[in-house]
Design a protein around this motif. Structure first.
Motif, short mmCIF file in Angstrom:
data_model
loop_
_atom_site.label_atom_id
_atom_site.label_comp_id
_atom_site.label_asym_id
_atom_site.label_seq_id
_atom_site.Cartn_x
_atom_site.Cartn_y
_atom_site.Cartn_z
N TYR A 1 5.08 -57.51 -121.13
CA TYR A 1 4.13 -56.40 -120.99
C TYR A 1 3.23 -56.61 -119.78
O TYR A 1 2.83 -55.65 -119.12
N LEU A 2 2.90 -57.87 -119.49
CA LEU A 2 2.13 -58.16 -118.28
C LEU A 2 2.95 -57.80 -117.04
O LEU A 2 2.41 -57.26 -116.07
N VAL B 1 -6.74 -49.76 -137.32
CA VAL B 1 -6.62 -51.22 -137.27
C VAL B 1 -5.16 -51.63 -137.36
O VAL B 1 -4.69 -52.51 -136.62
N PHE B 2 -4.41 -51.00 -138.26
CA PHE B 2 -3.00 -51.35 -138.42
C PHE B 2 -2.21 -51.03 -137.15
O PHE B 2 -1.38 -51.83 -136.70
N ARG B 3 -2.48 -49.88 -136.56
CA ARG B 3 -1.77 -49.52 -135.33
C ARG B 3 -2.17 -50.44 -134.18
O ARG B 3 -1.33 -50.84 -133.37
N PHE B 4 -3.44 -50.78 -134.11
CA PHE B 4 -3.92 -51.64 -133.03
C PHE B 4 -3.28 -53.02 -133.09
O PHE B 4 -2.80 -53.54 -132.08
N SER C 1 4.38 -53.99 -129.47
CA SER C 1 4.52 -53.52 -128.08
C SER C 1 4.01 -54.56 -127.09
O SER C 1 4.67 -54.83 -126.08
N GLY C 2 2.84 -55.13 -127.36
CA GLY C 2 2.21 -56.02 -126.38
C GLY C 2 2.84 -57.38 -126.27
O GLY C 2 3.33 -57.77 -125.21
N ASP D 1 -3.95 -44.74 -128.19
CA ASP D 1 -2.60 -44.29 -127.81
C ASP D 1 -2.04 -45.05 -126.62
O ASP D 1 -0.88 -44.85 -126.26
N LYS D 2 -2.86 -45.90 -125.98
CA LYS D 2 -2.43 -46.63 -124.79
C LYS D 2 -2.52 -48.13 -125.03
O LYS D 2 -3.58 -48.74 -124.88
N PRO D 3 -1.41 -48.76 -125.40
CA PRO D 3 -1.43 -50.19 -125.73
C PRO D 3 -1.82 -51.09 -124.56
O PRO D 3 -2.13 -52.27 -124.77
N ARG D 4 -1.84 -50.59 -123.33
CA ARG D 4 -2.16 -51.44 -122.20
C ARG D 4 -3.55 -52.06 -122.30
O ARG D 4 -3.84 -53.08 -121.66
N HIS D 5 -4.41 -51.47 -123.12
CA HIS D 5 -5.76 -52.01 -123.24
C HIS D 5 -5.78 -53.37 -123.96
O HIS D 5 -6.78 -54.09 -123.87
#
Length: 516
Positions: free
Chosen positions: A96-97, A238-241, A249-250, A324-328
């Protein structure tokens, strides 16, 4: 470098790319707060790299490569050389990086500077000379000028001040002048970039108004923070995060082999930690809990300190960043890998039980325990190598796909240009959400309008009786949230899809025609 993404496929990416042509915060080139150090570095590279998208990618790749040094230096504080190399390879091969480093966004550059800041901060915590303190404050100023959303890591600066105040009190020095000096130095390094931006916007008042407007927007619907996500309960968030954004994803880049290897490594780490617990179980601390906490805050252990800072950022990302943006969550990935691998660092191993003669039952039990720990250490090394291999394979495959596969919004632009842009008799208007920024950047020869309100849309449609009215599924879903189902008023024209890891929001776009 050979797999840099050639696409500016999101609103934010277009903002950055346009900034190389003209830096203008009011025109969102880029959006607030301007990320001046990141844009300045890309401007320098742009002198040698004509494509502005590639210019940002080169900056990201170079900075990301440089961050291997602070990761190594931090790991060496607590781990032997072999395991420090393992830490560096595990952190630097995160798929992901890699994806973030190859795109025209500031996440990867910010993460690289974050590692440099954490290294300089820990050096200042170890030896609080003014030189080391100034370096830590300078690195934090650079970090904020590249990625302001990493501000939660600034808890480290407050912590450093607390440690320095405790030292000054212990040494009998005057505290107030030193606190003022610390604060002035911290403010000066931030003003280096803030003052220039304020001047570019006509002064402090104009810049402050822009900051307030952007901050209000960030915590409204488009910002995606917890206050805006009324469609999602806090438990779901919280669950999605944690489950989707951070882990699936990350950290694992949606790869089952990588997930399996990481799970096995985690199991080995848990067993390794459990096998070592008995060595310290007999040690007791006479201080009460409050006293132990105060002593730890003054002289923290590096793994625990990193965990506290990562936890602070994690809370900020959970509550204030767009879910909605996992990049965070990308800054957390490397720290988590580092903390997991510190479990395998070497600890003193007794040859026999204290007070027991060699060959006794207790001594044999100690020897067995040592063998178990060494076996787990070896297993951890093998499993870490598997994680590195799977990460490299997955990251390489994703990087190639990201460079070669046109994003869904690019596919939409190509279709609109082909079907509606060449025929003047078939006048069309396409209504979009954030896609409009990319369509304008690509100079799509079809009128496109960003729309949010259904009543305004209907009025606009009536004002264009001869036009073919097109709208994306994001617009349609927004209208249906306002007035109910509209499926009988539209017909599907085309669908466009790309990889969700590259663009989690607009990877799937359906274009509809409005039936008058």
């Amino acid at each position: 470098m050979m797999h840099l993404s050639p696409y500016a496929a999101t609103w934010d990416e277009v903002d950055f790319v346009l900034a190389l042509d003209r830096f203008d915060l009011l025109a969102m080139q880029p959006h607030f707060p301007g990320y001046p150090y990141f844009v300045l570095a890309a401007m320098a590279v742009h002198q040698f790299v004509p494509d502005p998208v590639y210019a940002f990618g080169v900056v990201n790749v170079l900075l990301t490569a440089s961050s291997a040094a602070p990761v190594w230096l931090i790991a060496r504080r607590i781990m032997p050389p072999v395991w420090s190399v393992v830490v560096v390879l595990t952190v630097m091969t995160s798929p992901y990086l890699w994806l973030q480093a190859l795109r025209p966004m500031s996440e990867a550059a910010g993460i690289a500077l974050l590692w440099w800041f954490l290294w300089s901060w820990w050096r200042a915590m170890e030896c609080g000379s003014w030189g080391r303190t100034a370096l830590a404050l300078c690195m934090f100023g650079l970090l904020m000028g590249v990625r302001l959303s990493f501000a939660a890591w600034g808890l480290a600066i407050v912590w450093l001040l607390f440690v320095r105040c405790a030292a000054w009190r212990r040494e009998g020095k005057r505290m107030l002048p030193r606190i003022i000096g610390f604060g002035a130095a911290a403010a000066a390094f931030q003003l280096l970039w803030l003052a220039r931006l304020a001047l570019s916007e006509g002064g402090v008042i104009g810049f402050a108004k822009l900051a307030v407007a952007f901050t209000e927007g960030h915590f409204s619907d488009w910002g995606g923070g917890v206050s805006a996500a009324d469609h999602m309960s806090f438990a779901e968030r919280v669950f999605r995060f944690t489950g989707d954004n951070l882990l699936w994803s990350g950290m694992f880049a949606r790869s089952m082999p990588l997930l399996a290897a990481a799970a096995a490594l985690l199991l080995a780490a848990v067993l390794r930690a459990g096998s070592s617990a008995s060595l310290s179980s007999s040690k007791s601390n006479p201080l009460p809990l409050r006293g132990r906490a105060s002593a730890w805050l003054r002289r923290p252990a590096l793994p625990g300190a990193l965990a506290v800072l990562a936890g602070a950022y994690g809370v900020w990302a959970l509550l204030a960043q767009n879910i909605d943006k996992p990049r965070h969550i990308t800054p957390l990935i490397g720290v988590i890998w580092l903390l997991l691998l510190t479990v395998f660092r070497a600890i003193p191993q007794p040859d026999s039980a204290p007070g027991s003669p060699p060959g006794s039952a207790s001594s044999r039990a100690v020897v067995r325990g040592v063998r178990v720990r060494r076996a787990l250490q070896a297993a951890g090394l093998v499993l870490a190598a598997c994680v590195i291999a799977f990460q490299s394979a997955q990251g390489g495959a994703l990087a190639i796909r990201q460079a070669d596969e046109p994003p869904a919004v690019y596919q939409l632009a190509a279709m609109l240009s082909k079907e509606y842009g060449a025929d003047d008799t078939n006048r069309a208007v396409v209504y979009t959400w954030e896609e409009t920024r990319v369509l304008e950047y690509l100079h799509t020869p079809v009128a496109n309008r960003q729309i949010l309100t259904y009543s305004y849309f209907i009025a606009d449609v009536k004002a264009n009786p001869a036009a073919t009215i097109l709208l994306t599924d994001h617009v349609l879903n927004g209208f249906e949230a306002q007035v109910g189902s509209l499926r009988s008023k539209v017909k599907a024209v085309a669908s466009f899809r790309s990889e969700a890891l590259f663009d989690p929001v607009y990877h799937d776009i359906t274009l509809y025609e409005w039936i008058r």
